[in-house]
Motif scaffolding. Structure first.
Motif, short mmCIF file in Angstrom:
data_model
loop_
_atom_site.label_atom_id
_atom_site.label_comp_id
_atom_site.label_asym_id
_atom_site.label_seq_id
_atom_site.Cartn_x
_atom_site.Cartn_y
_atom_site.Cartn_z
N LEU A 126 -1.15 -43.15 59.60
CA LEU A 126 0.16 -42.76 59.08
C LEU A 126 0.37 -43.30 57.67
N THR A 127 -0.02 -44.54 57.46
CA THR A 127 0.12 -45.15 56.12
C THR A 127 -0.69 -44.39 55.10
N GLN A 128 -1.93 -44.10 55.45
CA GLN A 128 -2.82 -43.37 54.55
C GLN A 128 -2.25 -42.00 54.19
N CYS A 129 -1.67 -41.33 55.18
CA CYS A 129 -1.12 -39.99 54.95
C CYS A 129 0.12 -40.02 54.08
N LEU A 130 1.00 -40.99 54.31
CA LEU A 130 2.37 -40.89 53.80
C LEU A 130 2.70 -41.86 52.67
N GLU A 131 1.78 -42.73 52.28
CA GLU A 131 2.13 -43.74 51.29
C GLU A 131 2.54 -43.14 49.94
N LYS A 132 1.94 -42.01 49.55
CA LYS A 132 2.33 -41.37 48.29
C LYS A 132 3.58 -40.52 48.46
N VAL A 133 3.73 -39.95 49.64
CA VAL A 133 4.91 -39.10 49.91
C VAL A 133 6.19 -39.92 49.82
N VAL A 134 6.20 -41.10 50.46
CA VAL A 134 7.44 -41.88 50.55
C VAL A 134 7.85 -42.44 49.19
N GLU A 135 6.94 -42.44 48.22
CA GLU A 135 7.29 -42.90 46.88
C GLU A 135 8.22 -41.92 46.16
N VAL A 136 8.16 -40.64 46.54
CA VAL A 136 8.89 -39.62 45.79
C VAL A 136 9.87 -38.80 46.63
N ASP A 137 9.84 -38.97 47.95
CA ASP A 137 10.70 -38.21 48.85
C ASP A 137 11.68 -39.17 49.52
N PRO A 138 12.96 -39.20 49.07
CA PRO A 138 13.92 -40.17 49.62
C PRO A 138 14.12 -40.05 51.12
N PHE A 139 14.10 -38.82 51.65
CA PHE A 139 14.29 -38.64 53.09
C PHE A 139 13.13 -39.25 53.87
N MET A 140 11.90 -38.96 53.46
CA MET A 140 10.75 -39.53 54.14
C MET A 140 10.71 -41.04 53.96
N ASN A 141 11.16 -41.51 52.81
CA ASN A 141 11.23 -42.95 52.57
C ASN A 141 12.21 -43.61 53.53
N GLY A 142 13.33 -42.93 53.82
CA GLY A 142 14.30 -43.47 54.77
C GLY A 142 13.72 -43.60 56.16
N LEU A 143 13.00 -42.56 56.61
CA LEU A 143 12.35 -42.61 57.92
C LEU A 143 11.27 -43.69 57.96
N TRP A 144 10.51 -43.79 56.88
CA TRP A 144 9.43 -44.76 56.81
C TRP A 144 9.97 -46.20 56.88
N ASN A 145 11.08 -46.45 56.19
CA ASN A 145 11.67 -47.79 56.22
C ASN A 145 12.15 -48.15 57.63
N ILE A 146 12.71 -47.18 58.34
CA ILE A 146 13.12 -47.44 59.73
C ILE A 146 11.89 -47.74 60.58
N TYR A 147 10.84 -46.97 60.39
CA TYR A 147 9.60 -47.20 61.12
C TYR A 147 9.07 -48.61 60.89
N LEU A 148 9.08 -49.07 59.64
CA LEU A 148 8.59 -50.42 59.34
C LEU A 148 9.47 -51.49 59.95
N LYS A 149 10.77 -51.26 59.96
CA LYS A 149 11.69 -52.23 60.56
C LYS A 149 11.47 -52.33 62.07
N VAL A 150 11.19 -51.19 62.70
CA VAL A 150 10.90 -51.19 64.14
C VAL A 150 9.62 -51.98 64.42
N ARG A 151 8.60 -51.76 63.61
CA ARG A 151 7.34 -52.50 63.79
C ARG A 151 7.55 -53.99 63.58
N GLU A 152 8.34 -54.33 62.57
CA GLU A 152 8.58 -55.74 62.27
C GLU A 152 9.35 -56.42 63.41
N ALA A 153 10.31 -55.71 63.99
CA ALA A 153 11.11 -56.27 65.07
C ALA A 153 10.36 -56.33 66.39
N GLY A 154 9.30 -55.52 66.50
CA GLY A 154 8.54 -55.44 67.75
C GLY A 154 9.03 -54.28 68.59
#
Length: 489
Positions: free
Chosen positions: A79-107
């Motif tokens: 997922l990181t490999q696929c989306l790392e460039k997308v989330v740099e320029v797409d605010p909506f995908m960046n919002g979803l990605w940040n939620i995903y990272l927070k979920v991983r961080e929280a467990g």
């Protein structure tokens, strides 16, 4: 069949009355008086022809596609490999990605993942087919358009539309059998999947929440699924809430149980949140975060929604990538047989080559952003203008380039409020519904196909929104090409 225009109009009037009376309908999108008026959902008067081999190919591939989504969603590195460039320029995908990272961080608080999917295909005319003559089954090939992983709609309406199409065929004197017009109950299958997730959550006092938009015109479609839940288990409570409701009145207990209005939530079925327009403020984003951080079973979880992006779809089409997730060679071939050609347009040599190819022949391609449900794609001059303007900009990283599909044209009547009743050249998408319930530890509890729809629009129309009136709901009339082609069906 020879049917007079007068008789066809009579059948259309009967069908409209049946549609409103039996819930093939939606709320009018208007302000002021009449804003609660219920109108027939745009639909076709008759079902679309689908060759039996094409229909079976689409149906039989559903479980493989669903399992693929689940496996990709649990591969963080991919997922990181696929989306790392997308989330740099797409605010909506960046919002979803940040939620995903927070979920991983929280467990991860809930290992179960529920998918209510719809896989969309087109019956494409092969490039080497000679023009003219009767369309034969061998002239067609099934091409995958997208998999809808969030808010996969119309399962309730199309369950009723199947009955309406049987009525209109009968009114015309058209005989058919159960193989040609099969049972079609996606709302039933969706309800079954939601109830299975509720059962595995293992709290009989918990509720299922339908996460809906504050202003929802397609609520009747959702209600059919709710009614199926009550039919299968009348003891289960279903609530309708918004993202803002969860932000304002939702909370997490010490055990990360999700609470809304003091009710513990077992399952959140999202019929909102698929596009940037659904997040009008931080209230919606914060509401989504509360849900994702909880122990409730989400349909979909944020990982599933990320997998539904076009960039992941494009990367899976690269040579050798699918084999990393699908060990069976036979299953790989089933999936690959439906793939259309797709290309990265990321800034760099590979993307530059794809952009050059698209600018040279814009009629052969479509430029797609990371959204589900259509209406956002760029075609022809609009695509060429965008790519020319962003020739040296990383903004193009938010898109992928896909082979343009030229589907089989048929004739049908699109029945839409305040529109002329005319026989039109139309094209259709075939959507297959599927339910997947598994865990991040690789357990698979449910994986089944549960019905179909078709979305039909006037030929030459790029977008296909049903509620917007750009297309009509449709169902499939399955025919055996080996028997019927000799009769010029």
């Amino acid at each position: 069949m020879q049917i007079s225009q007068k008789r066809l109009k009579e059948i259309s009037d009967i069908a409209n009355a049946w549609a409103v009376s039996n819930g093939v309908s939606f709320k009018a999108d208007r302000e002021g008086p009449g804003n609660n008026e219920v109108l027939p959902t745009p639909y076709t008067l008759f079902p679309a022809l689908v060759p039996a081999p094409i229909f079976e190919q689409a149906r039989s591939s559903m479980t493989e596609f669903s399992r693929l989504v689940h496996k990709v969603a649990n591969d963080h590195n991919f997922l990181t490999q696929c989306l790392e460039k997308v989330v740099e320029v797409d605010p909506f995908m960046n919002g979803l990605w940040n939620i995903y990272l927070k979920v991983r961080e929280a467990g991860i608080k809930q290992s179960l993942m529920l998918g209510v999917f719809r896989n969309d295909f087109m019956m494409a005319v092969k490039e080497n087919r000679k023009p003219g003559g009767i369309m034969k089954a061998e002239d067609l090939e099934l091409k995958h358009i997208e998999i809808n992983v969030i808010s996969a709609s119309f399962g309730g309406l199309v369950q009723q539309l199947t009955k309406l199409h049987k009525l209109t065929l009968n009114l015309c004197g058209k005989k058919f059998n159960s193989e040609e017009m099969p049972g079609n109950k996606p709302a039933n299958g969706i309800a079954k999947g939601l109830l299975k997730a509720w059962q595995l959550y293992n709290n009989p006092q918990s509720v299922i929440v339908f996460l809906v938009a504050a202003k929802e015109n397609n609520s009747i479609d959702q209600r059919w699924i709710e009614f199926e839940i009550y039919k299968q288990n009348p003891g289960v409570r279903v609530l309708r809430r918004t993202f803002a409701d969860f932000r304002e009145r939702g909370s997490l207990s010490c055990g990360s149980h999700l609470l809304i209005d003091d009710q513990e939530v077992a399952v959140v079925y999202m019929r909102d949140g698929e596009t940037a327009e659904n997040y009008t403020s931080e209230k919606e984003w914060n509401g989504r975060l509360i849900i994702e951080l909880s122990a409730a079973i989400k349909s979909p979880c944020v990982q599933y929604q990320l997998v539904g992006s076009k960039k992941v779809q494009q990367e899976l089409a690269r040579p050798g990538v699918l084999e990393k997730f699908v060990p069976s060679k036979e299953s790989v071939e089933i999936l690959k047989a439906t793939f259309a050609d797709q290309f990265s347009v990321d800034l760099g040599p590979e993307g530059d080559k794809a952009v050059e190819m698209a600018l040279a022949s814009p009629e052969k391609f479509v430029l797609k952003p990371q959204r589900e449900g259509g209406g956002h794609n760029l075609f022809d001059t609009e695509m060429a203008t965008f790519l020319s303007h962003h020739i040296s900009s990383k903004e193009r990283n938010a898109y992928i380039l896909m082979q343009r599909i030229y589907p089989w044209q048929q004739q049908n009547y699109l029945v839409k409020s305040a529109s002329p009743f005319n026989l039109s050249e139309v094209v259709s998408e075939l959507g297959i519904y599927g339910i997947y319930l598994g865990s991040c530890t690789a357990d698979e509890f449910e994986n089944y196909e549960c019905g179909h729809l078709m979305k039909t629009k006037t030929s030459g129309t790029n977008n296909s929104g049903v509620v917007a009136g750009l297309a009509g709901l449709d169902t499939a009339f399955i025919y055996d090409p080996f028997i019927c082609e000799s009769n010029n069906l």
